[in-house]
Each structure stands twice: as C-alpha cells, then as structure tokens.
Design an enzyme around this catalytic site. Structure first.
Site, PDB file in Angstrom:
ATOM      1  N   SER A 119       0.854  -1.184   0.000  1.00 53.01           N
ATOM      2  CA  SER A 119       0.000   0.000   0.000  1.00 53.01           C
ATOM      3  C   SER A 119       0.885   1.227   0.000  1.00 53.01           C
ATOM      4  O   SER A 119       1.981   1.226   0.562  1.00 53.01           O
ATOM      5  CB  SER A 119      -0.901   0.002   1.236  1.00 53.01           C
ATOM      6  N   SER A 120       0.388   2.300  -0.590  1.00 52.86           N
ATOM      7  CA  SER A 120       1.168   3.531  -0.646  1.00 52.86           C
ATOM      8  C   SER A 120       1.327   4.173   0.730  1.00 52.86           C
ATOM      9  O   SER A 120       2.136   5.087   0.897  1.00 52.86           O
ATOM     10  CB  SER A 120       0.527   4.529  -1.612  1.00 52.86           C
ATOM     11  N   CYS A 121       0.595   3.679   1.741  1.00 53.27           N
ATOM     12  CA  CYS A 121       0.734   4.231   3.091  1.00 53.27           C
ATOM     13  C   CYS A 121       2.059   3.845   3.727  1.00 53.27           C
ATOM     14  O   CYS A 121       2.381   4.298   4.831  1.00 53.27           O
ATOM     15  CB  CYS A 121      -0.421   3.796   3.977  1.00 53.27           C
ATOM     16  N   TYR A 148      -0.674  -0.598  10.205  1.00 51.09           N
ATOM     17  CA  TYR A 148      -0.873  -1.273   8.918  1.00 51.09           C
ATOM     18  C   TYR A 148       0.346  -1.061   8.017  1.00 51.09           C
ATOM     19  O   TYR A 148       0.813  -1.997   7.347  1.00 51.09           O
ATOM     20  CB  TYR A 148      -2.130  -0.727   8.252  1.00 51.09           C
ATOM     21  N   LYS A 152       2.988  -3.810   6.181  1.00 51.40           N
ATOM     22  CA  LYS A 152       3.268  -3.869   4.742  1.00 51.40           C
ATOM     23  C   LYS A 152       4.759  -3.668   4.440  1.00 51.40           C
ATOM     24  O   LYS A 152       5.305  -4.291   3.526  1.00 51.40           O
ATOM     25  CB  LYS A 152       2.414  -2.835   4.007  1.00 51.40           C
ATOM     26  N   HIS A 191     -12.768   2.698   2.934  1.00 50.41           N
ATOM     27  CA  HIS A 191     -11.903   3.783   2.514  1.00 50.41           C
ATOM     28  C   HIS A 191     -12.755   4.920   1.969  1.00 50.41           C
ATOM     29  O   HIS A 191     -13.967   4.779   1.774  1.00 50.41           O
ATOM     30  CB  HIS A 191     -10.914   3.292   1.458  1.00 50.41           C
TER      31      HIS A 191
END
Length: 325
Positions: A119-121, A148, A152, A191
C-alpha cells in the site's frame, strides 16, 4: 546465503497453478478476473472460512498440497482512517501473520514467481511529492495508519530477503488508493471513495438535504480502479524483476472535495455538502511517482470519472449483499 538469482521475466504459463490469496477482496477478485480473461486455466483461491491465513499450519498444509507455480498475495486486513486508528493491534497482528505464513509456505514450496501487494501508506507522511520508491523508510509514517504500514513494510523486506537468501524472483507492488467492484462499503471501515459513494447514494435515495463528510476536503489523493491494478500486476509479473517495490498508480491526484463532487454528480445528488473539520484529514497529499512502472511499459487506462460510474453501477446492483451493509 545465495546471491540474488538472475531472472528474465517471460510470459507466464497459462496452464500452471496460480494461487491468488485474497481472491474475493477488492484487489484479489480483480486479479482473478484479469488472469482468467488472459487465459489462465487454473486460478485458485480459498475464502477466509475455508482457509484462515493467520493459521500457520493450515497455510503450510494448503500450499504443500496445492504446489502453485505462481502466487499473488493480495490478502490483507484493510480499512479506512477510523478502522486503522481504532484497531491498530488487529491491523498489525493480522497482516503480519498473513504475510509471514503465506510467504514462508511459498518459499518452502519454491514458488517460481510471487507478487506481494502492499500500500502507498508505507511511505513517510511528509515524503516529497510525487513519492519515489526510494522514499521508503526515510521518515515518520502517518500516525492514523502506522500499524498497517509497518506490516506492509515488513512484507516488502520479507520479499527482498527471500530474493537475497533463496534467489527466488519475487517482486512487490505498491498500489495507490484503490476502488471498484468488491470494495468494502461499510460505514465504519470503508476507505474514502466507497464511503462517499454509499453516503451520497443513500442521501439521494432518502432525499436528505445535505451530506457531511470528514475533514476539510483539501487533502489530495490519487485513485486507481482495481481492474487497472490487476492489469498492472500481470504486466509486472511478465515484464519486471527487481528487489525494489514498484509504485502502481495513475500519476495524477485530486482533492477529496473534488472526488466528492464527482461522486455526487455521477449519482445525481443535488443537496448540500458540509465538511466536519473536527475530524482528521490524514496525510495532506499522497501522489505516487509511477516512472518505474511506465518504464516497464504500463500506464493506467481507466479515468476517475469512468471508474466511479462503473463502481456506482456495481454498488447499486450488489448493495443488498455487501459487507457491512
């Protein structure tokens, strides 16, 4: 310790067993559809009721029996700002266990080609925009979803470690904000984009005079339709190899306010929109640099307006049976 093996990406064998972990979720279901439409004849998956990926023994037994040649790890516990901020232990623990179990079992089975989806987070909250892959681990994470993100990041490092120690040509892809069929439209864990679709559609159906959204509406976000993501995944498996994660997105962003206006217009909602500025905005901007993906020969093909309209149609058709509704 082995040196990383040299691997030239080639077209995948359409007759080989291809396991998609998380095949019923937003990303996994899109990948399964893409693989089947591309001619893969043995795409398999298991629901969470059939196989709990947090159960290490069950995962190892399943992979040993299945002996897949290819794997996409799309399974994850996911949610929006509220869910991530409220249940950080769940997001950290569940995702770490899912990843470690599937990756270790796949390594034991010597899975030839594996794609891990992150994920881009994972990138720092204040990373330079657009965000390059090299920004990983260069700054502090967004506090509302740091648990989270750490999970990842661990997955990315796990894939890199497998490449170094065992020479398997596994890769990682980091998608931007995704949406589309089989998304989660629950009011507590969705989301932002699916949450807005539900909110405006219900307001239009009830004749509500106004809708209230979280935050200021000023943060900028990049959105990618899940079908585009699936297309990019297959392209990367057949055209890219390297230890560094690959950003997957459109390369363009919009404000949350603009997304809300697009959704309201597509739904036909004509009431007012208010913004609750007491609620958190999250990261002020999150736009991925997709030059590595473009260099590998792939660019997005679904516009935001078209993708939103498709998702609204799907949502209305399936709303009675959706998760959390």
């Amino acid at each position: 310790m082995n040196e990383e093996a040299s691997y030239l990406p080639v077209e995948l064998d359409r007759d080989s067993t291809f396991y998609v972990a998380g095949h019923r979720g937003l990303v996994g279901s899109a990948i399964k559809r893409k693989l089947e439409s591309a001619g893969f004849r043995n795409v398999v998956g298991r629901t969470s009721a059939e196989l709990d990926l947090r159960d290490r023994d069950a995962v190892f037994n399943y992979i040993r029996e299945l002996q897949p040649r290819y794997v996409v790890l799309a399974a994850a516990r996911v949610g929006g700002i509220l869910a991530n901020n409220t249940y950080p232990v769940d997001f950290l623990s569940d995702n770490i266990r899912i990843q470690v179990n599937v990756l270790d079992a796949a390594r034991e089975a010597e899975v030839e080609r594996l794609l891990f989806l992150g994920s881009s987070c994972i990138y720092p909250k204040f990373a330079d925009q657009p965000i390059h892959e090299e920004s990983l681990l260069t700054g502090h994470l967004e506090p509302t979803n740091d648990a989270y993100a750490i999970a990842k990041i661990a997955g990315i490092l796990h894939v890199q470690a497998v490449r170094r120690q065992y020479g398997l040509p596994w890769i990682s892809a980091m998608p931007t904000n995704l949406y589309g069929p089989n998304d989660n439209f629950s009011p507590t864990v969705a989301h932002v984009l699916p949450a807005l679709i539900r909110r405006y559609d219900e307001a239009a159906a009830s004749g509500a005079p106004s809708v209230t959204n979280w935050g200021t509406g000023t943060p900028r976000r990049e959105f990618l339709h899940a079908d585009d993501m699936a297309d990019a995944c297959l392209h990367l498996l057949e055209h890219y190899d390297g230890p560094e994660q690959v950003n997957v997105g459109t390369g363009t962003d919009v404000t949350i306010r603009e997304v809300a206006e697009t959704i309201a217009d597509a739904i036909g909602y004509t009431g007012d929109t208010h913004w609750d500025t007491s609620k958190p905005d999250g990261t002020p901007q999150k736009l991925l640099d997709v030059s590595k993906l473009a260099a590998a020969g792939w660019t997005s093909g679904i516009t935001l307006r078209d993708g939103i309209e498709r998702t609204i149609v799907w949502y209305r058709k399936h709303a009675h049976a959706l998760r959390g509704l």
